[in-house]
Design a protein around this motif. Structure first.
Motif, PDB file in Angstrom:
ATOM      1  N   PRO A   1     -79.532  39.105 -23.848  1.00 44.16           N
ATOM      2  CA  PRO A   1     -78.945  39.673 -22.636  1.00 44.16           C
ATOM      3  C   PRO A   1     -78.927  38.669 -21.494  1.00 44.16           C
ATOM      4  O   PRO A   1     -79.607  37.644 -21.544  1.00 44.16           O
ATOM      5  CB  PRO A   1     -79.893  40.833 -22.318  1.00 44.16           C
ATOM      6  N   LYS A   2     -78.120  38.994 -20.477  1.00 43.59           N
ATOM      7  CA  LYS A   2     -78.126  38.164 -19.271  1.00 43.59           C
ATOM      8  C   LYS A   2     -79.046  38.771 -18.234  1.00 43.59           C
ATOM      9  O   LYS A   2     -79.628  38.068 -17.421  1.00 43.59           O
ATOM     10  CB  LYS A   2     -76.711  38.084 -18.700  1.00 43.59           C
ATOM     11  N   VAL A   3     -79.116  40.108 -18.265  1.00 40.24           N
ATOM     12  CA  VAL A   3     -79.936  40.816 -17.278  1.00 40.24           C
ATOM     13  C   VAL A   3     -81.017  41.580 -18.022  1.00 40.24           C
ATOM     14  O   VAL A   3     -80.742  42.236 -19.027  1.00 40.24           O
ATOM     15  CB  VAL A   3     -79.072  41.795 -16.460  1.00 40.24           C
ATOM     16  N   LEU A   4     -82.229  41.463 -17.532  1.00 37.62           N
ATOM     17  CA  LEU A   4     -83.325  42.226 -18.115  1.00 37.62           C
ATOM     18  C   LEU A   4     -83.914  43.111 -17.021  1.00 37.62           C
ATOM     19  O   LEU A   4     -84.316  42.616 -15.972  1.00 37.62           O
ATOM     20  CB  LEU A   4     -84.379  41.265 -18.658  1.00 37.62           C
ATOM     21  N   VAL A   5     -83.897  44.410 -17.285  1.00 35.14           N
ATOM     22  CA  VAL A   5     -84.513  45.337 -16.336  1.00 35.14           C
ATOM     23  C   VAL A   5     -85.950  45.550 -16.775  1.00 35.14           C
ATOM     24  O   VAL A   5     -86.210  45.914 -17.918  1.00 35.14           O
ATOM     25  CB  VAL A   5     -83.755  46.682 -16.317  1.00 35.14           C
ATOM     26  N   LEU A   6     -86.886  45.282 -15.888  1.00 36.49           N
ATOM     27  CA  LEU A   6     -88.299  45.436 -16.219  1.00 36.49           C
ATOM     28  C   LEU A   6     -88.826  46.607 -15.411  1.00 36.49           C
ATOM     29  O   LEU A   6     -89.027  46.495 -14.196  1.00 36.49           O
ATOM     30  CB  LEU A   6     -89.056  44.152 -15.887  1.00 36.49           C
ATOM     31  N   ASP A   7     -88.967  47.747 -16.062  1.00 34.29           N
ATOM     32  CA  ASP A   7     -89.379  48.958 -15.351  1.00 34.29           C
ATOM     33  C   ASP A   7     -90.901  49.052 -15.386  1.00 34.29           C
ATOM     34  O   ASP A   7     -91.479  49.572 -16.325  1.00 34.29           O
ATOM     35  CB  ASP A   7     -88.728  50.181 -16.014  1.00 34.29           C
ATOM     36  N   GLU A   8     -91.534  48.535 -14.368  1.00 30.35           N
ATOM     37  CA  GLU A   8     -92.991  48.484 -14.267  1.00 30.35           C
ATOM     38  C   GLU A   8     -93.606  47.955 -15.557  1.00 30.35           C
ATOM     39  O   GLU A   8     -94.404  48.644 -16.204  1.00 30.35           O
ATOM     40  CB  GLU A   8     -93.550  49.871 -13.968  1.00 30.35           C
ATOM     41  N   PRO A   9     -93.247  46.750 -15.981  1.00 23.31           N
ATOM     42  CA  PRO A   9     -93.633  46.305 -17.324  1.00 23.31           C
ATOM     43  C   PRO A   9     -95.119  46.083 -17.500  1.00 23.31           C
ATOM     44  O   PRO A   9     -95.601  46.015 -18.621  1.00 23.31           O
ATOM     45  CB  PRO A   9     -92.876  44.987 -17.480  1.00 23.31           C
TER      46      PRO A   9
ATOM     47  N   LEU B   1     -82.605  34.025 -17.545  1.00 18.55           N
ATOM     48  CA  LEU B   1     -82.346  35.454 -17.417  1.00 18.55           C
ATOM     49  C   LEU B   1     -82.381  35.888 -15.951  1.00 18.55           C
ATOM     50  O   LEU B   1     -83.078  35.293 -15.147  1.00 18.55           O
ATOM     51  CB  LEU B   1     -83.429  36.250 -18.159  1.00 18.55           C
ATOM     52  N   ALA B   2     -81.624  36.924 -15.664  1.00 17.27           N
ATOM     53  CA  ALA B   2     -81.748  37.575 -14.353  1.00 17.27           C
ATOM     54  C   ALA B   2     -82.643  38.785 -14.534  1.00 17.27           C
ATOM     55  O   ALA B   2     -82.428  39.585 -15.436  1.00 17.27           O
ATOM     56  CB  ALA B   2     -80.377  37.992 -13.850  1.00 17.27           C
ATOM     57  N   TYR B   3     -83.667  38.889 -13.701  1.00 16.69           N
ATOM     58  CA  TYR B   3     -84.597  40.014 -13.826  1.00 16.69           C
ATOM     59  C   TYR B   3     -84.375  41.007 -12.701  1.00 16.69           C
ATOM     60  O   TYR B   3     -84.238  40.614 -11.540  1.00 16.69           O
ATOM     61  CB  TYR B   3     -86.045  39.534 -13.725  1.00 16.69           C
ATOM     62  N   LEU B   4     -84.372  42.287 -13.066  1.00 17.10           N
ATOM     63  CA  LEU B   4     -84.526  43.332 -12.057  1.00 17.10           C
ATOM     64  C   LEU B   4     -85.908  43.903 -12.293  1.00 17.10           C
ATOM     65  O   LEU B   4     -86.132  44.611 -13.273  1.00 17.10           O
ATOM     66  CB  LEU B   4     -83.443  44.406 -12.208  1.00 17.10           C
ATOM     67  N   PHE B   5     -86.827  43.538 -11.421  1.00 13.78           N
ATOM     68  CA  PHE B   5     -88.240  43.829 -11.660  1.00 13.78           C
ATOM     69  C   PHE B   5     -88.653  45.020 -10.802  1.00 13.78           C
ATOM     70  O   PHE B   5     -88.702  44.932  -9.582  1.00 13.78           O
ATOM     71  CB  PHE B   5     -89.071  42.593 -11.289  1.00 13.78           C
ATOM     72  N   ILE B   6     -88.901  46.134 -11.472  1.00 15.94           N
ATOM     73  CA  ILE B   6     -89.255  47.347 -10.737  1.00 15.94           C
ATOM     74  C   ILE B   6     -90.755  47.505 -10.766  1.00 15.94           C
ATOM     75  O   ILE B   6     -91.375  47.413 -11.820  1.00 15.94           O
ATOM     76  CB  ILE B   6     -88.561  48.558 -11.384  1.00 15.94           C
ATOM     77  N   SER B   7     -91.351  47.715  -9.601  1.00 15.43           N
ATOM     78  CA  SER B   7     -92.807  47.783  -9.567  1.00 15.43           C
ATOM     79  C   SER B   7     -93.278  48.517  -8.329  1.00 15.43           C
ATOM     80  O   SER B   7     -92.558  48.649  -7.349  1.00 15.43           O
ATOM     81  CB  SER B   7     -93.384  46.378  -9.596  1.00 15.43           C
ATOM     82  N   HIS B   8     -94.502  49.008  -8.393  1.00 17.23           N
ATOM     83  CA  HIS B   8     -95.117  49.509  -7.171  1.00 17.23           C
ATOM     84  C   HIS B   8     -96.286  48.622  -6.775  1.00 17.23           C
ATOM     85  O   HIS B   8     -96.975  48.890  -5.809  1.00 17.23           O
ATOM     86  CB  HIS B   8     -95.565  50.959  -7.350  1.00 17.23           C
ATOM     87  N   ASP B   9     -96.492  47.584  -7.556  1.00 15.48           N
ATOM     88  CA  ASP B   9     -97.662  46.738  -7.352  1.00 15.48           C
ATOM     89  C   ASP B   9     -97.237  45.457  -6.631  1.00 15.48           C
ATOM     90  O   ASP B   9     -96.592  44.589  -7.206  1.00 15.48           O
ATOM     91  CB  ASP B   9     -98.278  46.411  -8.719  1.00 15.48           C
ATOM     92  N   LEU B  10     -97.601  45.368  -5.362  1.00 11.00           N
ATOM     93  CA  LEU B  10     -97.084  44.259  -4.569  1.00 11.00           C
ATOM     94  C   LEU B  10     -97.662  42.919  -4.978  1.00 11.00           C
ATOM     95  O   LEU B  10     -96.999  41.899  -4.857  1.00 11.00           O
ATOM     96  CB  LEU B  10     -97.360  44.506  -3.089  1.00 11.00           C
TER      97      LEU B  10
END
Lengths: 322, 297
Positions: A171-179, A204-213
Motif C-alpha cells: 500500500p501507499k497509505v497505512l492507517v494505524l488505528d492506535e497500533p 509509506l504515508a502513515y495516518l497514525f491515530i492515537s490518544h497517547d501523546l
C-alpha cells in the motif's frame, strides 16, 4: 513541494441514530468536515480522547464506510464508491487490538496470503507464499512462524503479523488505528521502531491515530487534534507540542505523564465530560469545558485559522502561554 | 534453504487439546464409548446379528431371554409375539436410529447454518422476517409440529426424518446467527473487508469457521433428540412402519404384551434410553471441550 498521496476535503460522516418507535431519529456527527493531506514517507497523527471520531475517520479512509459529505483524493484522483475495489490495495489498516484482528482459525500464512488471493487472482500459489514469507521477515518474524496459529503468539508478535498483512498489497497509505495502545510499554517501542523503519524503507504515508501523546511525539511529522469529530488544532509536531494554540491541546499536553520527578506538575484539569455528539450546540464544542470561555464562544463556532499552524479558537493561546 | 523449523518444539495439536478437555469429563468419555459401540452395531448390524430381523420362528413365539426360565441361548434376548429374535431386531434398529440421527442432523444443520448465516449478514428487515418465522416454528411443541407434518406428508420413516429436521432447524438458525453477530464485530472481519473480501468469502471463509464450536455441540445433542423424536413418531404409528425393526415402532407393536412378556417392551425402551443418554453425555463433554467460555484456563 511533492503532491500528497492522499488528501481529504471536508470529510464528514453522519450516523442516523434511531431513537426507538416514538422518538425522532437523531443525527450523530461522528466526523464533521476534516481536511488533511498525507505525504509519502510522512506521518500524520490524529489525536483526541475516546469518542472524538478517530476510529470513524479510520473507517472512512480505508473505504469501509462512505463519507456523508466531502471527498477523498488518492494520487490526485477523486475516490468514488465504484473505485473502492481497485483502491483497496493502496490503503491498508492496522488495528488496535492484535487479539481480535487476526482470524483465530487461519494460520499466519493463510492470513498473509488472503489479501493476495483476493486482489491478485492471477498470482500463482508459489509466488504468494514467497511474498508472504518475505513480508514475514520484513516485520521481524521467523520463517517457522508461517504455519502457526495466532493464539501461539504474544501481543507484540501478533501486531507484527497485522502489520505484515497490511503490507502484503504494497500500500501507499497505512492507517494505524492506535497500533500500540493494547501493548505493554516495552513492546510498544519495538513496534513503533518497526513502523518507523518500514516507513523509511517503503516510503509509506502513515495516518497514525492515537490518544497517547508521548507515542505521537515519537512518530509524527504533523498533528491534528480532534475534538467531537472536528479538528481543533493542526500543525507540525514541533509547533503543536511546543506552543499549543487551542486550550484543549494544552490540556491534553499537560496530561501527558513526564519522566521527570522534579518537573512542576501544572496539569490542567478539565471539568465535565465529553458532551454527547448528538447535541453539539451552535458555539464552540469545547466551550462547556474550557477555562477561557467567553460569551462569544457559546454562540459562534470558531473555524480553523492560521497559516501553517491552525487552531479553531476565538481566543488562541499565544506564544507566551496565556 | 535449511528450515529452522525442525528444532522448534511441536505445538500441541488442536485435536490433542480437545481430547485433554474432553477427557476431564468422565461421563462424556463413557458416553463416547457407548456411542462408538452403537455406531459399530449400526455399521456392521447384518454381520453381528444372529438372525434376519424379520425371520419368524413360529415355534418360539414370546420366548423369554436366556437367563429366565424357558429361555435358550438360541434367542439371547428372547423373541417377540411373531417369533422374531429380539437381539437381531435391536441391532438392526440401531442402524435405523443412527441413520435417522445422521440424516436429520445433516439436513437440519446445513439448512440452519445457511439460513443463520444469511440472517446474520442480511439487512435488518430480512433478518427480522427470518427470525420471526423461526420463532413461530419454535412456538409449537416440537413433537406436535412433527406429527402435523407427518400427517400431511404421510407416515413413513423418510417423512418422519424430514419433519424432525424441520422442527430442529430453528435451533441451528438461532445459534448460528448469534455467533455470526458476535464474530462480525471483531476486527479480523473488518480487516478482511479492508483487503476486499466479498460477502460470500466473509460469510463462509472468514466468519463461519469461528462459529462452528457451538454448532457441533448442538449437532451432537440434537442427534439424540432426533432419535428420540423418531422413536416417538414410530410409537405413535407415524414413523417407520412395521415390520421395520425401528425401536419406537417395536415398542408400539409390543405394547399389549407389557404384562405377559416384559422383555418385548423393555429392551427397545432400554436401547433408546441408553443411546440417548450416552449421546447427551457426550454432547456435554463436547461443549466443555469446545466452548471457550466454559473452558477453565
Amino acid at each position: 513541494m511533492t503532491a500528497p498521496v492522499m488528501s481529504a476535503k471536508g470529510l464528514t460522516r453522519h450516523y442516523d441514530v434511531s431513537g426507538g418507535l416514538f422518538s425522532r431519529s437523531q443525527v450523530l456527527r461522528a466526523v464533521g468536515g476534516l481536511d488533511f493531506e498525507l505525504y509519502a514517507g510522512k506521518t500524520l497523527a490524529v489525536v483526541g480522547e475516546s469518542g472524538c471520531g478517530k476510529s470513524t475517520l479510520a473507517r472512512l479512509v480505508t473505504f469501509i464506510e462512505e463519507p456523508t459529505e466531502g471527498a477523498l483524493t488518492l494520487d490526485g484522483k477523486p475516490v468514488t464508491r465504484a473505485d473502492w475495489p481497485d483502491l483497496r490495495s493502496s490503503v491498508q489498516i492496522v488495528f488496535q487490538d492484535p487479539y481480535g484482528s487476526l482470524n483465530p482459525r487461519q494460520t499466519i500464512g493463510t492470513i498473509l496470503m488472503e489479501p493476495l488471493v483476493i486482489n491478485r487472482p492471477k498470482m500463482s500459489g508459489k509466488e504468494r507464499e514467497a511474498q508472504a514469507r518475505k513480508t514475514l521477515g520484513l516485520v521481524g518474524l521467523r520463517p517457522e512462524h508461517f504455519d502457526r496459529y495466532p493464539h501461539m503468539f504474544s501481543g507484540g508478535q501478533r501486531q507484527r503479523i497485522a502489520v505484515a498483512r497490511a503490507l502484503m498489497l504494497e500500500p501507499k497509505v497505512l492507517v494505524l488505528d492506535e497500533p500500540v495502545s493494547a501493548l505493554d510499554l516495552s513492546i510498544q517501542s519495538a513496534i513503533l521502531n518497526l513502523l518507523v523503519d518500514l516507513q523509511d524503507r517503503l516510503n509509506l504515508a502513515y495516518l497514525f491515530i492515537s490518544h497517547d501523546l508521548s507515542v505521537v511525539h515519537h512518530v509524527a511529522d504533523d498533528v491534528i487534534v480532534m475534538y467531537l469529530g472536528r479538528a481543533v488544532e493542526k500543525g507540525s509536531k514541533e509547533a503543536v507540542f511546543a506552543a499549543p494554540k487551542h486550550p484543549y491541546t494544552k490540556a491534553l499536553l499537560s496530561a501527558t505523564p513526564r519522566a521527570d520527578p522534579l518537573a512542576k506538575a501544572d496539569r490542567i484539569k478539565l471539568a465535565g465530560e465529553l458532551p454527547s455528539p448528538l447535541e453539539v450546540g451552535a458555539g464552540c464544542p469545547f466551550a462547556p469545558r474550557c477555562w477561557k470561555t467567553q460569551d462569544r464562544c457559546r454562540v459562534e463556532r470558531p473555524d480553523l485559522q492560521g497559516d501553517a499552524h491552525l487552531a479553531a479558537c476565538h481566543f488562541p493561546i499565544g506564544p507566551d502561554g496565556a | 534453504m535449511t528450515q529452522a523449523a525442525t528444532n522448534a518444539p511441536e505445538r500441541p495439536g488442536r485435536l490433542s487439546e480437545f481430547w485433554f478437555y474432553f477427557r476431564e469429563n468422565r461421563g462424556a468419555v463413557i458416553g463416547l464409548y457407548v456411542f462408538i459401540a452403537f455406531a459399530i452395531f449400526a455399521a456392521f448390524g447384518p454381520i453381528l446379528a444372529p438372525y434376519d430381523p424379520t425371520e419368524q420362528f413360529r415355534q418360539n413365539t414370546l420366548q423369554p431371554p436366556v437367563w429366565q426360565e424357558g429361555g435358550s441361548w438360541a434367542f439371547v434376548l428372547g423373541t417377540d409375539p411373531l417369533g422374531r429374535d429380539m437381539l437381531s431386531r435391536l441391532i438392526e434398529g440401531a442402524r435405523y436410529s443412527f441413520f435417522v440421527g445422521i440424516v436429520v442432523v445433516t439436513i437440519a444443520a446445513s439448512g440452519g447454518i445457511l439460513v443463520g448465516l444469511i440472517s446474520g449478514f442480511a439487512p435488518r428487515w430480512l433478518d427480522a422476517i427470518i427470525m420471526r418465522i423461526m420463532d413461530i416454528i419454535l412456538a409449537f411443541p416440537s413433537l406436535l409440529l412433527a406429527l402435523v407434518l407427518v400427517a400431511i406428508l404421510g407416515p413413513s420413516l423418510t417423512n418422519a426424518m424430514i419433519a424432525i429436521a424441520i422442527v430442529l432447524q430453528p435451533h441451528y438458525v438461532r445459534l448460528t446467527r448469534a455467533s455470526v453477530l458476535s464474530e462480525r464485530q471483531k476486527d479480523y472481519v473488518t480487516a478482511a473487508k479492508v483487503v476486499g473480501a466479498g460477502r460470500l468469502r466473509l460469510m463462509f471463509i472468514t466468519v463461519l469457521p469461528n462459529c462452528l464450536a457451538p454448532i457441533i455441540v448442538q449437532g451432537a445433542l440434537s442427534f439424540s433428540t432426533a432419535i428420540l423424536d423418531a422413536a416417538a413418531l414410530g410409537f405413535l404409528g407415524m414413523g417407520a412402519q412395521p415390520p421395520t425393526p425401528e425401536w419406537g415402532t417395536m415398542l408400539a407393536e409390543a405394547r399389549e404384551f407389557i404384562l405377559r412378556a416384559w422383555w418385548v417392551v423393555t429392551f427397545p425402551g432400554l436401547a433408546i434410553l441408553v443411546t440417548v443418554l450416552a449421546i447427551n453425555l457426550m454432547g456435554d463433554g463436547l461443549r466443555d471441550a469446545l466452548d471457550p467460555k466454559l473452558k477453565r484456563s
